[in-house]
Design a protein around this motif. Structure first.
Motif, PDB file in Angstrom:
ATOM      1  N   GLY A 297      10.553 -19.176  10.779  1.00 13.60           N
ATOM      2  CA  GLY A 297       9.818 -19.256  12.037  1.00 13.60           C
ATOM      3  C   GLY A 297       8.616 -18.341  12.125  1.00 13.60           C
ATOM      4  N   VAL A 298       8.338 -17.558  11.082  1.00 13.40           N
ATOM      5  CA  VAL A 298       7.133 -16.721  11.078  1.00 13.40           C
ATOM      6  C   VAL A 298       5.910 -17.626  11.179  1.00 13.40           C
ATOM      7  CG1 VAL A 298       5.690 -15.163   9.678  1.00 13.40           C
ATOM      8  CG2 VAL A 298       8.146 -14.761   9.853  1.00 13.40           C
ATOM      9  N   ILE A 299       5.891 -18.683  10.369  1.00 14.59           N
ATOM     10  CA  ILE A 299       4.846 -19.707  10.471  1.00 14.59           C
ATOM     11  C   ILE A 299       5.450 -20.840  11.284  1.00 14.59           C
ATOM     12  CG2 ILE A 299       3.414 -21.383   9.235  1.00 14.59           C
ATOM     13  CD1 ILE A 299       3.434 -19.474   6.831  1.00 14.59           C
ATOM     14  N   ARG A 300       4.917 -21.050  12.481  1.00 13.51           N
ATOM     15  CA  ARG A 300       5.437 -22.111  13.352  1.00 13.51           C
ATOM     16  C   ARG A 300       4.823 -23.449  13.007  1.00 13.51           C
ATOM     17  NH1 ARG A 300       4.370 -19.669  19.005  1.00 13.51           N
ATOM     18  NH2 ARG A 300       4.584 -21.835  19.585  1.00 13.51           N
ATOM     19  N   PHE A 301       3.526 -23.481  12.753  1.00 12.71           N
ATOM     20  CA  PHE A 301       2.823 -24.707  12.378  1.00 12.71           C
ATOM     21  C   PHE A 301       1.423 -24.345  11.913  1.00 12.71           C
ATOM     22  CE2 PHE A 301       0.773 -24.263  16.395  1.00 12.71           C
ATOM     23  CZ  PHE A 301       1.763 -24.052  17.336  1.00 12.71           C
TER      24      PHE A 301
ATOM     25  N   TYR B  85       6.996 -20.776  -2.507  1.00 14.21           N
ATOM     26  CA  TYR B  85       8.304 -20.279  -2.068  1.00 14.21           C
ATOM     27  C   TYR B  85       8.165 -19.440  -0.803  1.00 14.21           C
ATOM     28  CZ  TYR B  85      12.451 -17.359  -1.831  1.00 14.21           C
ATOM     29  OH  TYR B  85      13.562 -16.689  -1.380  1.00 14.21           O
ATOM     30  N   ARG B  86       7.197 -18.534  -0.788  1.00 14.37           N
ATOM     31  CA  ARG B  86       7.015 -17.629   0.350  1.00 14.37           C
ATOM     32  C   ARG B  86       6.563 -18.381   1.613  1.00 14.37           C
ATOM     33  NH1 ARG B  86       6.659 -12.131  -0.606  1.00 14.37           N
ATOM     34  NH2 ARG B  86       7.219 -11.550  -2.723  1.00 14.37           N
ATOM     35  N   ILE B  87       5.655 -19.344   1.466  1.00 17.43           N
ATOM     36  CA  ILE B  87       5.227 -20.132   2.630  1.00 17.43           C
ATOM     37  C   ILE B  87       6.410 -20.913   3.193  1.00 17.43           C
ATOM     38  CG2 ILE B  87       3.851 -22.140   3.339  1.00 17.43           C
ATOM     39  CD1 ILE B  87       1.575 -21.016   1.614  1.00 17.43           C
ATOM     40  N   ASN B  88       7.184 -21.546   2.329  1.00 15.16           N
ATOM     41  CA  ASN B  88       8.358 -22.292   2.797  1.00 15.16           C
ATOM     42  C   ASN B  88       9.368 -21.371   3.476  1.00 15.16           C
ATOM     43  OD1 ASN B  88       7.467 -24.837   2.072  1.00 15.16           O
ATOM     44  ND2 ASN B  88       8.304 -24.685   0.004  1.00 15.16           N
ATOM     45  N   LYS B  89       9.557 -20.185   2.929  1.00 13.84           N
ATOM     46  CA  LYS B  89      10.481 -19.203   3.519  1.00 13.84           C
ATOM     47  C   LYS B  89       9.984 -18.767   4.903  1.00 13.84           C
ATOM     48  CE  LYS B  89      11.817 -14.537   2.570  1.00 13.84           C
ATOM     49  NZ  LYS B  89      11.701 -13.451   1.638  1.00 13.84           N
TER      50      LYS B  89
ATOM     51  N   LEU C  90       8.478  -8.800   6.344  1.00 12.32           N
ATOM     52  CA  LEU C  90       7.368  -9.303   5.530  1.00 12.32           C
ATOM     53  C   LEU C  90       6.910  -8.199   4.590  1.00 12.32           C
ATOM     54  CD1 LEU C  90       5.318 -10.969   8.396  1.00 12.32           C
ATOM     55  CD2 LEU C  90       6.919 -12.087   6.850  1.00 12.32           C
ATOM     56  N   ASP C  91       6.575  -8.583   3.365  1.00  8.42           N
ATOM     57  CA  ASP C  91       6.055  -7.588   2.430  1.00  8.42           C
ATOM     58  C   ASP C  91       4.556  -7.803   2.223  1.00  8.42           C
ATOM     59  OD1 ASP C  91       5.790  -9.725   0.655  1.00  8.42           O
ATOM     60  OD2 ASP C  91       7.493  -9.160  -0.578  1.00  8.42           O
ATOM     61  N   GLU C  92       3.978  -7.029   1.318  1.00 11.38           N
ATOM     62  CA  GLU C  92       2.531  -7.084   1.075  1.00 11.38           C
ATOM     63  C   GLU C  92       2.073  -8.471   0.611  1.00 11.38           C
ATOM     64  OE1 GLU C  92       0.093  -4.790   1.634  1.00 11.38           O
ATOM     65  OE2 GLU C  92       1.601  -3.516   2.559  1.00 11.38           O
ATOM     66  N   LYS C  93       2.874  -9.141  -0.202  1.00 12.26           N
ATOM     67  CA  LYS C  93       2.491 -10.474  -0.685  1.00 12.26           C
ATOM     68  C   LYS C  93       2.476 -11.476   0.473  1.00 12.26           C
ATOM     69  CE  LYS C  93       3.923  -9.914  -5.474  1.00 12.26           C
ATOM     70  NZ  LYS C  93       4.799 -10.379  -6.545  1.00 12.26           N
ATOM     71  N   ASP C  94       3.496 -11.412   1.342  1.00 11.77           N
ATOM     72  CA  ASP C  94       3.526 -12.286   2.515  1.00 11.77           C
ATOM     73  C   ASP C  94       2.282 -12.042   3.368  1.00 11.77           C
ATOM     74  OD1 ASP C  94       6.066 -13.372   1.906  1.00 11.77           O
ATOM     75  OD2 ASP C  94       7.087 -11.742   2.951  1.00 11.77           O
ATOM     76  N   LYS C  95       1.952 -10.773   3.539  1.00 11.96           N
ATOM     77  CA  LYS C  95       0.797 -10.398   4.356  1.00 11.96           C
ATOM     78  C   LYS C  95      -0.490 -10.974   3.766  1.00 11.96           C
ATOM     79  CE  LYS C  95      -0.337  -6.059   4.175  1.00 11.96           C
ATOM     80  NZ  LYS C  95      -0.422  -4.608   4.374  1.00 11.96           N
ATOM     81  N   LYS C  96      -0.658 -10.906   2.459  1.00  7.70           N
ATOM     82  CA  LYS C  96      -1.859 -11.468   1.814  1.00  7.70           C
ATOM     83  C   LYS C  96      -1.934 -12.976   2.021  1.00  7.70           C
ATOM     84  CE  LYS C  96      -2.598  -8.208  -1.988  1.00  7.70           C
ATOM     85  NZ  LYS C  96      -2.580  -8.060  -3.454  1.00  7.70           N
ATOM     86  N   ILE C  97      -0.800 -13.639   1.897  1.00  7.18           N
ATOM     87  CA  ILE C  97      -0.769 -15.092   2.085  1.00  7.18           C
ATOM     88  C   ILE C  97      -1.134 -15.439   3.522  1.00  7.18           C
ATOM     89  CG2 ILE C  97       0.740 -17.129   2.146  1.00  7.18           C
ATOM     90  CD1 ILE C  97       2.284 -15.800  -0.244  1.00  7.18           C
ATOM     91  N   LEU C  98      -0.527 -14.754   4.482  1.00  6.92           N
ATOM     92  CA  LEU C  98      -0.801 -15.029   5.899  1.00  6.92           C
ATOM     93  C   LEU C  98      -2.258 -14.760   6.248  1.00  6.92           C
ATOM     94  CD1 LEU C  98       2.448 -13.653   7.537  1.00  6.92           C
ATOM     95  CD2 LEU C  98       1.743 -16.049   7.375  1.00  6.92           C
ATOM     96  N   GLN C  99      -2.797 -13.698   5.714  1.00  4.62           N
ATOM     97  CA  GLN C  99      -4.206 -13.381   5.992  1.00  4.62           C
ATOM     98  C   GLN C  99      -5.112 -14.468   5.413  1.00  4.62           C
ATOM     99  OE1 GLN C  99      -5.753  -9.802   4.188  1.00  4.62           O
ATOM    100  NE2 GLN C  99      -7.049  -9.429   5.967  1.00  4.62           N
ATOM    101  N   THR C 100      -4.778 -14.989   4.260  1.00  4.38           N
ATOM    102  CA  THR C 100      -5.586 -16.032   3.625  1.00  4.38           C
ATOM    103  C   THR C 100      -5.515 -17.339   4.400  1.00  4.38           C
ATOM    104  OG1 THR C 100      -5.243 -15.012   1.454  1.00  4.38           O
ATOM    105  CG2 THR C 100      -5.959 -17.308   1.473  1.00  4.38           C
ATOM    106  N   ILE C 101      -4.319 -17.754   4.796  1.00  7.97           N
ATOM    107  CA  ILE C 101      -4.208 -19.043   5.485  1.00  7.97           C
ATOM    108  C   ILE C 101      -4.558 -18.944   6.969  1.00  7.97           C
ATOM    109  CG2 ILE C 101      -2.576 -20.010   3.830  1.00  7.97           C
ATOM    110  CD1 ILE C 101      -0.325 -19.501   5.818  1.00  7.97           C
ATOM    111  N   ASP C 102      -4.669 -17.730   7.509  1.00  5.86           N
ATOM    112  CA  ASP C 102      -5.050 -17.591   8.914  1.00  5.86           C
ATOM    113  C   ASP C 102      -6.436 -18.161   9.164  1.00  5.86           C
ATOM    114  OD1 ASP C 102      -4.823 -16.651  11.655  1.00  5.86           O
ATOM    115  OD2 ASP C 102      -6.277 -15.134  11.079  1.00  5.86           O
ATOM    116  N   THR C 103      -7.354 -17.936   8.258  1.00  3.98           N
ATOM    117  CA  THR C 103      -8.721 -18.417   8.445  1.00  3.98           C
ATOM    118  C   THR C 103      -8.952 -19.798   7.844  1.00  3.98           C
ATOM    119  OG1 THR C 103      -9.409 -17.206   6.471  1.00  3.98           O
ATOM    120  CG2 THR C 103      -9.731 -16.112   8.604  1.00  3.98           C
TER     121      THR C 103
END
Length: 163
Positions: free
Chosen positions: A49-53, A40-44, A5-18
């Motif tokens: 399997g990083v995002i399970r659901f 693209y990144r969310i689908n990837k 995961l890179d910095e952009k993936d991390k920003k996306i995950l942090q945003t959708i976590d909450t």
């Protein structure tokens, strides 16, 4: 296999976590990443399997189920077929909300919710009576108060720093 995961993936995950229900446009706005790239990144991450659901975390107590317990089962004389039946039964039971295979003394752990102790005892009895030949032992640990529930986004920060 571990996903990088890179910095952009991390920003996306942090945003959708909450706020997992944010639109792609809102995620793009909050992260400063272009919409097409966010999608693209969310689908990837879903495909890898990083995002399970995406899910909502409910409070059993607020939903009328104040009894919430982890129940561990030690199994024996187990065949593949019996294990499949046992797991299928647990997965299909309306009061069993979590099932996992585990290592150590306990082979399976479950989380059972109930409206009262009588109902909880009834669920445990039902499981034990249905599978008396394979349940060697069990124990329960009731949840009195949840102190931390984490979807692991904070681990991503450490994970990226280790690389």
């Amino acid at each position: 296999m571990e996903t990088i995961l890179d910095e952009k993936d991390k920003k996306i995950l942090q945003t959708i976590d909450t706020k997992a229900r944010l639109s792609i446009a809102n995620i793009s706005r909050k992260t400063g990443i272009q919409r097409d790239s966010v999608l693209y990144r969310i689908n990837k991450m879903k495909k890898s399997g990083v995002i399970r659901f995406f899910s909502t975390t409910l409070s059993p107590e607020k939903m009328g189920y104040p009894i919430s317990s982890f129940v561990n089962f030690e199994l024996y004389n187990l065949t593949k077929q019996e294990e499949k039946k046992f797991i299928a039964f647990l997965k299909g039971h309306p009061y069993v909300v979590y099932v996992a295979k585990t290592t150590g003394r306990w082979d399976t752990t479950t989380q059972i919710v109930a409206k009262n102790l009588k109902q909880f005892d009834s669920v445990i009895s039902e499981i034990r009576m249905k599978f008396p030949r394979i349940i060697k032992d069990y124990n329960t640990a009731s949840i009195i108060k949840e102190i931390k529930y984490d979807n692991m986004v904070d681990l991503i920060w450490g994970f990226l720093e280790e690389q």
